[in-house]
Design a protein around this motif. Structure first.
Motif, PDB file in Angstrom:
ATOM      1  N   VAL A   1       0.841  -1.067  -0.164  1.00  0.00           N
ATOM      2  CA  VAL A   1      -0.017   0.151   0.073  1.00  0.00           C
ATOM      3  C   VAL A   1       1.041   1.099  -0.035  1.00  0.00           C
ATOM      4  CG1 VAL A   1      -1.978   1.186   1.021  1.00  0.00           C
ATOM      5  CG2 VAL A   1      -1.532  -1.226   1.406  1.00  0.00           C
ATOM      6  N   TYR A   2       0.762   1.962  -1.030  1.00  0.00           N
ATOM      7  CA  TYR A   2       1.460   3.372  -0.899  1.00  0.00           C
ATOM      8  C   TYR A   2       0.870   4.586  -0.748  1.00  0.00           C
ATOM      9  CZ  TYR A   2       0.225   3.330  -5.933  1.00  0.00           C
ATOM     10  OH  TYR A   2      -0.525   3.459  -7.213  1.00  0.00           O
ATOM     11  N   ASP A   3       1.528   5.447  -0.280  1.00  0.00           N
ATOM     12  CA  ASP A   3       0.922   6.822  -0.100  1.00  0.00           C
ATOM     13  C   ASP A   3       1.858   7.953  -0.632  1.00  0.00           C
ATOM     14  OD1 ASP A   3      -0.720   8.891   0.782  1.00  0.00           O
ATOM     15  OD2 ASP A   3      -0.268   8.872   2.831  1.00  0.00           O
ATOM     16  N   VAL A   4       1.744   8.214  -1.783  1.00  0.00           N
ATOM     17  CA  VAL A   4       2.351   9.309  -2.510  1.00  0.00           C
ATOM     18  C   VAL A   4       1.709  10.527  -3.216  1.00  0.00           C
ATOM     19  CG1 VAL A   4       4.060   7.491  -3.022  1.00  0.00           C
ATOM     20  CG2 VAL A   4       2.572   8.019  -4.730  1.00  0.00           C
ATOM     21  N   ALA A   5       2.506  11.444  -3.427  1.00  0.00           N
ATOM     22  CA  ALA A   5       1.989  12.455  -4.064  1.00  0.00           C
ATOM     23  C   ALA A   5       1.061  12.213  -5.194  1.00  0.00           C
ATOM     24  CB  ALA A   5       2.892  13.449  -4.514  1.00  0.00           C
ATOM     25  N   ALA A   6      -0.200  12.729  -5.553  1.00  0.00           N
ATOM     26  CA  ALA A   6      -1.135  12.246  -6.886  1.00  0.00           C
ATOM     27  C   ALA A   6      -0.319  12.202  -8.138  1.00  0.00           C
ATOM     28  CB  ALA A   6      -2.445  13.116  -6.652  1.00  0.00           C
ATOM     29  N   GLU A   7       0.545  13.356  -8.158  1.00  0.00           N
ATOM     30  CA  GLU A   7       1.269  13.368  -9.448  1.00  0.00           C
ATOM     31  C   GLU A   7       2.286  12.304  -9.531  1.00  0.00           C
ATOM     32  OE1 GLU A   7       1.293  15.642  -7.114  1.00  0.00           O
ATOM     33  OE2 GLU A   7       3.634  16.412  -6.818  1.00  0.00           O
ATOM     34  N   ARG A   8       2.656  11.792  -8.732  1.00  0.00           N
ATOM     35  CA  ARG A   8       3.610  10.587  -8.674  1.00  0.00           C
ATOM     36  C   ARG A   8       3.095   9.238  -8.794  1.00  0.00           C
ATOM     37  NH1 ARG A   8       8.622  10.724  -7.339  1.00  0.00           N
ATOM     38  NH2 ARG A   8       8.191   9.669  -5.188  1.00  0.00           N
ATOM     39  N   THR A   9       1.924   9.049  -8.471  1.00  0.00           N
ATOM     40  CA  THR A   9       1.298   7.480  -8.478  1.00  0.00           C
ATOM     41  C   THR A   9       1.740   6.869  -9.831  1.00  0.00           C
ATOM     42  OG1 THR A   9      -0.996   8.262  -9.091  1.00  0.00           O
ATOM     43  CG2 THR A   9      -0.504   8.183  -6.874  1.00  0.00           C
ATOM     44  N   ALA A  10       1.535   7.298 -11.063  1.00  0.00           N
ATOM     45  CA  ALA A  10       1.912   6.729 -12.187  1.00  0.00           C
ATOM     46  C   ALA A  10       3.091   6.100 -11.970  1.00  0.00           C
ATOM     47  CB  ALA A  10       1.863   7.687 -13.305  1.00  0.00           C
ATOM     48  N   LYS A  11       4.163   6.510 -11.543  1.00  0.00           N
ATOM     49  CA  LYS A  11       5.581   5.936 -11.587  1.00  0.00           C
ATOM     50  C   LYS A  11       5.538   4.804 -10.598  1.00  0.00           C
ATOM     51  CE  LYS A  11      10.029   7.163  -9.990  1.00  0.00           C
ATOM     52  NZ  LYS A  11      10.924   8.401  -9.377  1.00  0.00           N
TER      53      LYS A  11
ATOM     54  N   GLN B   1      12.755 -11.146  -4.586  1.00  0.00           N
ATOM     55  CA  GLN B   1      11.713 -10.143  -5.223  1.00  0.00           C
ATOM     56  C   GLN B   1      11.461  -9.283  -4.267  1.00  0.00           C
ATOM     57  OE1 GLN B   1       8.828 -12.652  -7.315  1.00  0.00           O
ATOM     58  NE2 GLN B   1       9.796 -12.113  -9.267  1.00  0.00           N
ATOM     59  N   ILE B   2      10.921  -9.542  -3.095  1.00  0.00           N
ATOM     60  CA  ILE B   2      10.475  -8.785  -2.083  1.00  0.00           C
ATOM     61  C   ILE B   2      11.612  -7.896  -1.413  1.00  0.00           C
ATOM     62  CG2 ILE B   2       9.743  -8.603   0.358  1.00  0.00           C
ATOM     63  CD1 ILE B   2       8.071 -11.362   0.062  1.00  0.00           C
ATOM     64  N   VAL B   3      12.895  -8.508  -1.329  1.00  0.00           N
ATOM     65  CA  VAL B   3      13.876  -7.373  -1.079  1.00  0.00           C
ATOM     66  C   VAL B   3      14.028  -6.394  -2.153  1.00  0.00           C
ATOM     67  CG1 VAL B   3      16.145  -7.256  -0.627  1.00  0.00           C
ATOM     68  CG2 VAL B   3      15.092  -9.152   0.318  1.00  0.00           C
ATOM     69  N   GLU B   4      14.182  -6.664  -3.373  1.00  0.00           N
ATOM     70  CA  GLU B   4      14.137  -5.931  -4.624  1.00  0.00           C
ATOM     71  C   GLU B   4      13.002  -5.094  -4.715  1.00  0.00           C
ATOM     72  OE1 GLU B   4      14.712  -8.327  -8.283  1.00  0.00           O
ATOM     73  OE2 GLU B   4      13.894  -6.568  -9.329  1.00  0.00           O
ATOM     74  N   VAL B   5      11.775  -5.335  -4.548  1.00  0.00           N
ATOM     75  CA  VAL B   5      10.624  -4.340  -4.313  1.00  0.00           C
ATOM     76  C   VAL B   5      10.595  -3.388  -3.325  1.00  0.00           C
ATOM     77  CG1 VAL B   5       8.262  -4.233  -4.245  1.00  0.00           C
ATOM     78  CG2 VAL B   5       9.053  -6.088  -5.796  1.00  0.00           C
ATOM     79  N   GLU B   6      11.028  -3.875  -2.188  1.00  0.00           N
ATOM     80  CA  GLU B   6      10.980  -3.119  -0.872  1.00  0.00           C
ATOM     81  C   GLU B   6      11.997  -1.952  -1.136  1.00  0.00           C
ATOM     82  OE1 GLU B   6       9.080  -5.690   2.625  1.00  0.00           O
ATOM     83  OE2 GLU B   6      11.400  -5.529   2.408  1.00  0.00           O
ATOM     84  N   GLU B   7      13.472  -2.248  -1.553  1.00  0.00           N
ATOM     85  CA  GLU B   7      14.535  -1.435  -1.843  1.00  0.00           C
ATOM     86  C   GLU B   7      14.232  -0.488  -3.029  1.00  0.00           C
ATOM     87  OE1 GLU B   7      18.183  -4.241  -0.255  1.00  0.00           O
ATOM     88  OE2 GLU B   7      17.918  -3.748  -2.300  1.00  0.00           O
ATOM     89  N   THR B   8      13.622  -0.838  -4.011  1.00  0.00           N
ATOM     90  CA  THR B   8      13.336  -0.102  -5.079  1.00  0.00           C
ATOM     91  C   THR B   8      12.214   1.115  -4.642  1.00  0.00           C
ATOM     92  OG1 THR B   8      13.758  -1.696  -6.524  1.00  0.00           O
ATOM     93  CG2 THR B   8      12.580   0.165  -7.505  1.00  0.00           C
TER      94      THR B   8
ATOM     95  N   LEU C   1      10.795   6.916  -2.760  1.00  0.00           N
ATOM     96  CA  LEU C   1       9.911   7.898  -2.441  1.00  0.00           C
ATOM     97  C   LEU C   1      10.496   9.256  -1.926  1.00  0.00           C
ATOM     98  CD1 LEU C   1       8.964   5.190   0.808  1.00  0.00           C
ATOM     99  CD2 LEU C   1       7.438   6.166  -1.085  1.00  0.00           C
ATOM    100  N   GLU C   2       9.568  10.091  -1.900  1.00  0.00           N
ATOM    101  CA  GLU C   2      10.148  11.605  -1.492  1.00  0.00           C
ATOM    102  C   GLU C   2       9.720  11.984  -0.102  1.00  0.00           C
ATOM    103  OE1 GLU C   2       9.280  14.100  -4.772  1.00  0.00           O
ATOM    104  OE2 GLU C   2      10.846  13.399  -5.819  1.00  0.00           O
ATOM    105  N   VAL C   3      10.013  12.938   0.445  1.00  0.00           N
ATOM    106  CA  VAL C   3       9.583  13.398   1.523  1.00  0.00           C
ATOM    107  C   VAL C   3       7.999  13.557   1.860  1.00  0.00           C
ATOM    108  CG1 VAL C   3       9.444  15.281   3.380  1.00  0.00           C
ATOM    109  CG2 VAL C   3      11.673  14.870   2.088  1.00  0.00           C
TER     110      VAL C   3
ATOM    111  N   VAL D   1       7.427  -0.745   6.873  1.00  0.00           N
ATOM    112  CA  VAL D   1       7.111   0.574   6.487  1.00  0.00           C
ATOM    113  C   VAL D   1       8.396   1.322   6.114  1.00  0.00           C
ATOM    114  CG1 VAL D   1       6.027   2.916   7.476  1.00  0.00           C
ATOM    115  CG2 VAL D   1       5.509   0.767   8.394  1.00  0.00           C
ATOM    116  N   PHE D   2       8.267   1.939   4.933  1.00  0.00           N
ATOM    117  CA  PHE D   2       9.431   2.673   4.346  1.00  0.00           C
ATOM    118  C   PHE D   2       8.860   4.207   4.055  1.00  0.00           C
ATOM    119  CE2 PHE D   2       9.473  -1.663   2.959  1.00  0.00           C
ATOM    120  CZ  PHE D   2      10.595  -2.067   3.278  1.00  0.00           C
ATOM    121  N   GLY D   3       9.850   5.041   3.995  1.00  0.00           N
ATOM    122  CA  GLY D   3       9.448   6.484   3.932  1.00  0.00           C
ATOM    123  C   GLY D   3       9.010   6.998   5.329  1.00  0.00           C
ATOM    124  N   ASP D   4       8.133   8.042   5.238  1.00  0.00           N
ATOM    125  CA  ASP D   4       7.871   8.671   6.454  1.00  0.00           C
ATOM    126  C   ASP D   4       6.567   7.818   7.278  1.00  0.00           C
ATOM    127  OD1 ASP D   4       9.310  10.861   5.969  1.00  0.00           O
ATOM    128  OD2 ASP D   4       7.882  12.014   4.840  1.00  0.00           O
ATOM    129  N   ASP D   5       7.079   7.288   8.275  1.00  0.00           N
ATOM    130  CA  ASP D   5       5.959   6.436   9.097  1.00  0.00           C
ATOM    131  C   ASP D   5       4.938   7.240   9.588  1.00  0.00           C
ATOM    132  OD1 ASP D   5       4.621   4.768  10.827  1.00  0.00           O
ATOM    133  OD2 ASP D   5       6.383   3.718  11.534  1.00  0.00           O
TER     134      ASP D   5
END
Lengths: 91, 91
Positions: A11-21, A46-53, A58-60, B79-83
């Protein structure tokens, strides 16, 4: 021998304009099940790869959560409302 | 005897102006872990109650997904990024 792969829910929570990425990246590995939710089987590697990528993407102010189970059999999923899996935008 | 409660992860995708309604309701039962994600232990009865209430709250185009496991011990969370748990807005 039946090999059971670990199962991940991302589950990700990122800026709207960055969701496509994030969509583009996660679609390579997992199934898109809701606006910002992906799930599927992944090897430990793959889990390690996905988590690291994901972490590197991520941005602030953004975050990603990864839930993992030893197998899909430990989790049951219920969907209420409009199932996004029925929607073309999620194909 | 140690009683292990089922564990639930709830992810909702609703109109931005309606998120407060879902936050208020879900906070009664679960812990807010990300923008639109809650998790925690619930009895079987509470799970049914929460699912039915959430379903009744949904409008067209909105959805809720509930993942359940027999116990929290079957799931590992990273959790990655800002928790968001560190953020006052989630208290």
């Amino acid at each position: 021998m039946v090999v059971t792969l670990p199962y991940a829910i991302v589950v990700y929570d990122v800026a709207a304009e960055r969701t496509a990425k994030f969509l583009t990246y996660l679609r390579r590995y997992l199934t898109h099940v809701q606006n910002s939710v992906f799930e599927g089987e992944l090897t430990e590697g793959q889990i390690v790869e996905v988590e690291e990528t994901l972490e590197s993407m991520l941005e602030v102010g953004e975050s990603v959560m990864v839930y993992r189970m030893a197998s899909e059999k430990y989790v049951e999923r219920s969907v209420f409302g409009d199932d996004p899996m029925d929607d073309q935008q999620f194909l």
